[in-house]
Structures are given as structure tokens and as C-alpha cells.
Design a protein around this motif. Structure first.
Motif, PDB file in Angstrom:
ATOM      1  N   GLU A  29       0.816  -1.211   0.000  1.00 28.35           N
ATOM      2  CA  GLU A  29       0.000   0.000   0.000  1.00 28.35           C
ATOM      3  C   GLU A  29       0.855   1.269   0.000  1.00 28.35           C
ATOM      4  O   GLU A  29       0.946   1.989   0.977  1.00 28.35           O
ATOM      5  N   THR A  30       1.488   1.507  -1.122  1.00 29.06           N
ATOM      6  CA  THR A  30       2.296   2.708  -1.321  1.00 29.06           C
ATOM      7  C   THR A  30       2.498   2.897  -2.820  1.00 29.06           C
ATOM      8  O   THR A  30       2.309   1.957  -3.597  1.00 29.06           O
ATOM      9  N   ALA A  31       2.859   4.094  -3.222  1.00 26.58           N
ATOM     10  CA  ALA A  31       3.039   4.367  -4.644  1.00 26.58           C
ATOM     11  C   ALA A  31       4.104   3.473  -5.269  1.00 26.58           C
ATOM     12  O   ALA A  31       3.968   3.038  -6.410  1.00 26.58           O
ATOM     13  N   ASP A  32       5.175   3.198  -4.549  1.00 23.23           N
ATOM     14  CA  ASP A  32       6.236   2.331  -5.057  1.00 23.23           C
ATOM     15  C   ASP A  32       6.672   1.369  -3.954  1.00 23.23           C
ATOM     16  O   ASP A  32       7.602   1.650  -3.199  1.00 23.23           O
ATOM     17  N   PRO A  33       5.996   0.225  -3.854  1.00 22.93           N
ATOM     18  CA  PRO A  33       6.294  -0.692  -2.744  1.00 22.93           C
ATOM     19  C   PRO A  33       7.649  -1.382  -2.822  1.00 22.93           C
ATOM     20  O   PRO A  33       8.046  -2.060  -1.877  1.00 22.93           O
ATOM     21  N   PHE A  34       8.373  -1.197  -3.928  1.00 20.02           N
ATOM     22  CA  PHE A  34       9.649  -1.890  -4.084  1.00 20.02           C
ATOM     23  C   PHE A  34      10.855  -0.956  -4.013  1.00 20.02           C
ATOM     24  O   PHE A  34      11.977  -1.348  -4.323  1.00 20.02           O
ATOM     25  N   THR A  35      10.635   0.271  -3.561  1.00 26.79           N
ATOM     26  CA  THR A  35      11.730   1.238  -3.433  1.00 26.79           C
ATOM     27  C   THR A  35      12.854   0.688  -2.570  1.00 26.79           C
ATOM     28  O   THR A  35      14.031   0.895  -2.864  1.00 26.79           O
TER      29      THR A  35
END
Length: 153
Positions: free
Chosen positions: A65-71
Motif C-alpha cells: 500500500e504505497t506508490a512504489d512498494p519496491f523502493t
């Protein structure tokens, strides 16, 4: 370059999600839940739930649940084209229901390799808590990273 074990204990992010009935119904349908307590409010209440219960494995969705969960992976210098979701397990402590605000806090709990470093693995443990801070569940996920042959030479 191999993943340094110094990253064990590193926080990979905190995410918050307000669980709504529509999301629970979609997840239940997508995962093949046939018990109506996961999709029908009357059935859930008849079974003693205050609202629709969170279906098994739903907690994985909270961690995304975030714009880019793989940052956090790219921050470690990992090429996302070499990544595979390897394993997932859940430890449930209490039920959550529609209307709950859940917070997922993840950290790296292990780093190891196999096949002489050709495959590396990152293990993350995500603690999911409710609005009062009480532990609802823990999700343990393993991410596999394939390393190019020249890295292992």
C-alpha cells in the motif's frame, strides 16, 4: 554485488491501510474464498463478526500500500528484473475486520545466498498492527534475487 548482511534489521517502510468492505470482497473473490462471511455482511454478523473479517493472506496487500512498494529493493541496488517473490507465511494473532486501520511495519530479518551466490534471498518480517498498536499478524516474506553469471565468476 552481493547484498551485505549489514542490512539485517533495516526498516523497509511503514504503510497504513483503512480496510473497507469493497476491498475485502474483491480480495475474497480473487483468492477463491467461498465462505459468505468474507463477502456478505449479514452472513458475517450471523457468524459473530462485527463486520466482514479480513480473509487469509490479505495482509500481504497492506505491505504493498504505497506508490512504489519496491523502493527498498532499488535502494539496495537490486535490479527489479532479477527479483522473484519466493515465499510467504503468516502468523495470525487476532482477527481484523472491515473498518480497521492497519499499519504494516517491515524490516529485513535475514540475507543469505545459494548456488555460490547465483541466488540471493532477502527475508522481511512485517508486523501488522491495528489503530491501538496491538499486533494483528506478522507476515514473513522471502524475495529471491537472481544474480548475473559475471557477478558469481
Amino acid at each position: 554485488m552481493p547484498i551485505d548482511k549489514v542490512h539485517i534489521g533495516r526498516d523497509t517502510g511503514t504503510r497504513t491501510l483503512l480496510v473497507d468492505r469493497g476491498r475485502l470482497r474483491l480480495f475474497a473473490k480473487a483468492t477463491g474464498q467461498t465462505d459468505p462471511v468474507y463477502t456478505d455482511l449479514d452472513a458475517a454478523k450471523a457468524a459473530g463478526h462485527p463486520d466482514l473479517p479480513v480473509p487469509p493472506t490479505f495482509f500481504f496487500a497492506v505491505s504493498l500500500e504505497t506508490a512504489d512498494p519496491f523502493t527498498w529493493l532499488t535502494d539496495l541496488g537490486i535490479d527489479l528484473t532479477t527479483v522473484l517473490h519466493g515465499e510467504q507465511e503468516f502468523h495470525y494473532h487476532r482477527l481484523a475486520h472491515a473498518g480497521a486501520e492497519l499499519t504494516a511495519t517491515a524490516r529485513i530479518t535475514d540475507v543469505y545466498d545459494k548456488r555460490g551466490g547465483a541466488l540471493e534471498f532477502l527475508v522481511t518480517t512485517t508486523s501488522i498492527t491495528d489503530h491501538s498498536g496491538q499486533l494483528v499478524a506478522e507476515a514473513v516474506g522471502t524475495t529471491a534475487i537472481r544474480r548475473p553469471a559475471e557477478v558469481n565468476a
